[in-house]
Design a protein around this motif. Structure first.
Motif, PDB file in Angstrom:
ATOM      1  N   ASN A 130      -4.431  -3.474  15.230  1.00 28.31           N
ATOM      2  CA  ASN A 130      -2.507  -3.162  14.859  1.00 28.31           C
ATOM      3  C   ASN A 130      -2.222  -3.331  13.610  1.00 28.31           C
ATOM      4  O   ASN A 130      -1.794  -2.212  13.048  1.00 28.31           O
ATOM      5  N   PHE A 131      -3.396  -4.060  12.918  1.00 32.29           N
ATOM      6  CA  PHE A 131      -2.389  -3.684  10.954  1.00 32.29           C
ATOM      7  C   PHE A 131      -2.712  -1.934  10.703  1.00 32.29           C
ATOM      8  O   PHE A 131      -1.881  -2.099   9.570  1.00 32.29           O
ATOM      9  N   HIS A 132      -3.499  -1.344  10.785  1.00 30.26           N
ATOM     10  CA  HIS A 132      -3.610  -0.403  10.482  1.00 30.26           C
ATOM     11  C   HIS A 132      -2.814   1.357  11.214  1.00 30.26           C
ATOM     12  O   HIS A 132      -2.754   2.108  10.693  1.00 30.26           O
ATOM     13  N   LEU A 133      -2.073   0.830  12.036  1.00 32.85           N
ATOM     14  CA  LEU A 133      -1.235   1.147  13.039  1.00 32.85           C
ATOM     15  C   LEU A 133      -0.197   1.989  12.082  1.00 32.85           C
ATOM     16  O   LEU A 133       0.732   1.235  12.197  1.00 32.85           O
ATOM     17  N   LYS A 134       0.099   2.729  11.110  1.00 31.34           N
ATOM     18  CA  LYS A 134       0.368   3.022   9.975  1.00 31.34           C
ATOM     19  C   LYS A 134       1.979   3.996  10.352  1.00 31.34           C
ATOM     20  O   LYS A 134       1.782   4.324  11.518  1.00 31.34           O
ATOM     21  N   PRO A 135       2.295   3.627   9.386  1.00 36.38           N
ATOM     22  CA  PRO A 135       3.195   2.901   9.154  1.00 36.38           C
ATOM     23  C   PRO A 135       2.925   1.061   9.142  1.00 36.38           C
ATOM     24  O   PRO A 135       4.362   0.424   9.850  1.00 36.38           O
ATOM     25  N   ASN A 136       2.652   0.535   8.275  1.00 41.07           N
ATOM     26  CA  ASN A 136       2.765  -0.948   8.733  1.00 41.07           C
ATOM     27  C   ASN A 136       3.664  -1.789   7.141  1.00 41.07           C
ATOM     28  O   ASN A 136       4.401  -0.199   6.884  1.00 41.07           O
ATOM     29  N   GLY A 137       3.311  -2.935   6.811  1.00 42.06           N
ATOM     30  CA  GLY A 137       4.728  -3.531   5.829  1.00 42.06           C
ATOM     31  C   GLY A 137       4.373  -4.278   5.589  1.00 42.06           C
ATOM     32  O   GLY A 137       3.492  -4.527   5.655  1.00 42.06           O
ATOM     33  N   VAL A 138       5.589  -4.729   4.280  1.00 42.91           N
ATOM     34  CA  VAL A 138       5.488  -5.873   3.796  1.00 42.91           C
ATOM     35  C   VAL A 138       6.599  -7.040   4.194  1.00 42.91           C
ATOM     36  O   VAL A 138       7.911  -6.328   4.030  1.00 42.91           O
ATOM     37  N   PHE A 139       6.827  -8.217   3.899  1.00 45.41           N
ATOM     38  CA  PHE A 139       8.155  -8.621   4.506  1.00 45.41           C
ATOM     39  C   PHE A 139       8.045  -9.945   2.918  1.00 45.41           C
ATOM     40  O   PHE A 139       6.981 -10.207   2.404  1.00 45.41           O
ATOM     41  N   PHE A 140       9.049  -9.497   1.968  1.00 44.62           N
ATOM     42  CA  PHE A 140       9.111 -10.496   0.981  1.00 44.62           C
ATOM     43  C   PHE A 140      10.222 -10.613   0.605  1.00 44.62           C
ATOM     44  O   PHE A 140      11.426 -10.195   0.999  1.00 44.62           O
ATOM     45  N   GLY A 141      10.610 -11.214  -0.486  1.00 44.23           N
ATOM     46  CA  GLY A 141      11.859 -11.627  -1.037  1.00 44.23           C
ATOM     47  C   GLY A 141      11.350 -12.647  -2.531  1.00 44.23           C
ATOM     48  O   GLY A 141      10.457 -13.193  -2.600  1.00 44.23           O
ATOM     49  N   THR A 142      12.603 -12.403  -3.222  1.00 38.61           N
ATOM     50  CA  THR A 142      12.975 -13.614  -3.580  1.00 38.61           C
ATOM     51  C   THR A 142      14.821 -13.895  -4.148  1.00 38.61           C
ATOM     52  O   THR A 142      15.231 -13.918  -4.323  1.00 38.61           O
ATOM     53  N   GLY A 143      14.558 -15.455  -4.782  1.00 42.28           N
ATOM     54  CA  GLY A 143      15.784 -16.094  -4.386  1.00 42.28           C
ATOM     55  C   GLY A 143      16.053 -15.799  -3.070  1.00 42.28           C
ATOM     56  O   GLY A 143      15.798 -16.450  -1.766  1.00 42.28           O
ATOM     57  N   SER A 144      17.205 -15.803  -3.324  1.00 41.09           N
ATOM     58  CA  SER A 144      18.518 -15.425  -1.718  1.00 41.09           C
ATOM     59  C   SER A 144      18.243 -13.915  -1.455  1.00 41.09           C
ATOM     60  O   SER A 144      18.935 -13.581   0.083  1.00 41.09           O
ATOM     61  N   ARG A 145      17.381 -12.965  -1.473  1.00 38.67           N
ATOM     62  CA  ARG A 145      17.056 -11.518  -1.235  1.00 38.67           C
ATOM     63  C   ARG A 145      15.487 -11.057  -0.793  1.00 38.67           C
ATOM     64  O   ARG A 145      14.595 -11.545  -1.341  1.00 38.67           O
TER      65      ARG A 145
END
Length: 272
Positions: free
Chosen positions: A139-154
């Motif tokens: 599943n990890f390589h079932l592209k596109p995979n993605g990133v959940f990220f943030g800084t502060g409240s965004r």
């Protein structure tokens, strides 16, 4: 007669005296309320859960919302200079007393046999694993995979390639997983309407108001149902699959602490 009057006055005076050591009750006329001179202790505040049960396409899910006005999000792999927690129970036991209250926490991306992330991972601004752009199976390589990220409240969800091309500053937290479920309002091209792969699953998406929606199925569910939940019900333009049968939730407000298979990276939502 004069003696009887004095006796009566003395009796009235004795009745008006207050017993030593007893709280005085003071009532404002017409208020209907009485307050003791010694204040009673305040009742412990009731913390409402950020999670609730929803039903979509006849499947039950736990839906937890992180609001940037009320919450902070962090990733947590394990104690400093220690091995990964491997469970939400260990995370709960290892939280220092001075740490911010936990609204809820979930498993946060895919990992190797030691519980270490196989994709991009940032904790407290420190990158522990670079972005994984390799091809492979699963599943990890079932592209596109993605990133959940943030800084502060965004907080954001982006495909790995979008992140690689357009995100220059290192975020405070970040975790890579796959596949993406929803990309720019469209379901991942490799996800069928209701494929044969069924298991407990969880995922995350961020709506137009900046709120992060975390969802975990109560039972086995297909990728298609999960993707449509984020696209059609939660209205998140991008959504990322976090994991399958290991999917777990810690919700202190409801005394829920899932214990399934060993985990890897964890996402912790704290109350501001």
């Amino acid at each position: 007669m004069r003696w009887l009057l004095c006796t009566a006055l003395l009796a009235l005076a004795a009745c008006g005296q207050e017993s030593a050591g007893e709280p005085v009750m003071r009532t404002e006329i017409g208020s209907g309320e009485a307050d003791q001179a010694e204040a009673l202790p305040e009742p412990a505040p009731t913390v409402a859960s950020a999670c609730r049960t929803i039903v979509f396409e006849e499947v039950s899910f736990t839906h937890c919302v992180a609001d940037p006005k009320q919450h902070r999000i962090a990733t947590d792999l394990g104690p400093d200079d220690g091995a990964p927690y491997r469970s939400l129970a260990n995370l709960a036991a290892g939280r220092p007393a001075e740490a911010a209250p936990v609204a809820f926490a979930v498993n946060g991306g895919m990992f190797d046999e030691e519980g270490k992330p196989i994709g991009y991972y940032v904790e407290a601004g420190k990158r522990l694993k670079e972005l994984n752009r390799n091809d492979g199976s699963g599943n990890f390589h079932l592209k596109p995979n993605g990133v959940f990220f943030g800084t502060g409240s965004r907080w954001q969800v982006r495909t790995a390639e979008d992140f690689y091309t357009n995100v220059g500053d290192r975020p405070e937290f970040g975790t890579q997983s796959g596949p993406m479920l929803v990309i720019g309002g469209n379901i991942h091209p490799e996800i069928t309407e209701n494929g044969p792969s069924r298991t407990i699953r969880n995922a995350v998406g961020v709506d137009a108001a900046g709120r992060a929606h975390f969802v975990q199925s109560a039972g086995a569910v297909s990728f298609g149902v999960l993707a449509r939940l984020f696209r059609d019900e939660l209205k998140t333009p991008n959504a990322l699959y976090l994991d399958g049968s290991v999917s777990s939730l810690w919700d202190p407000a409801s005394d829920r602490l899932d214990t399934r298979a060993p985990l890897g990276p964890l996402i912790v939502v704290e109350t501001r």
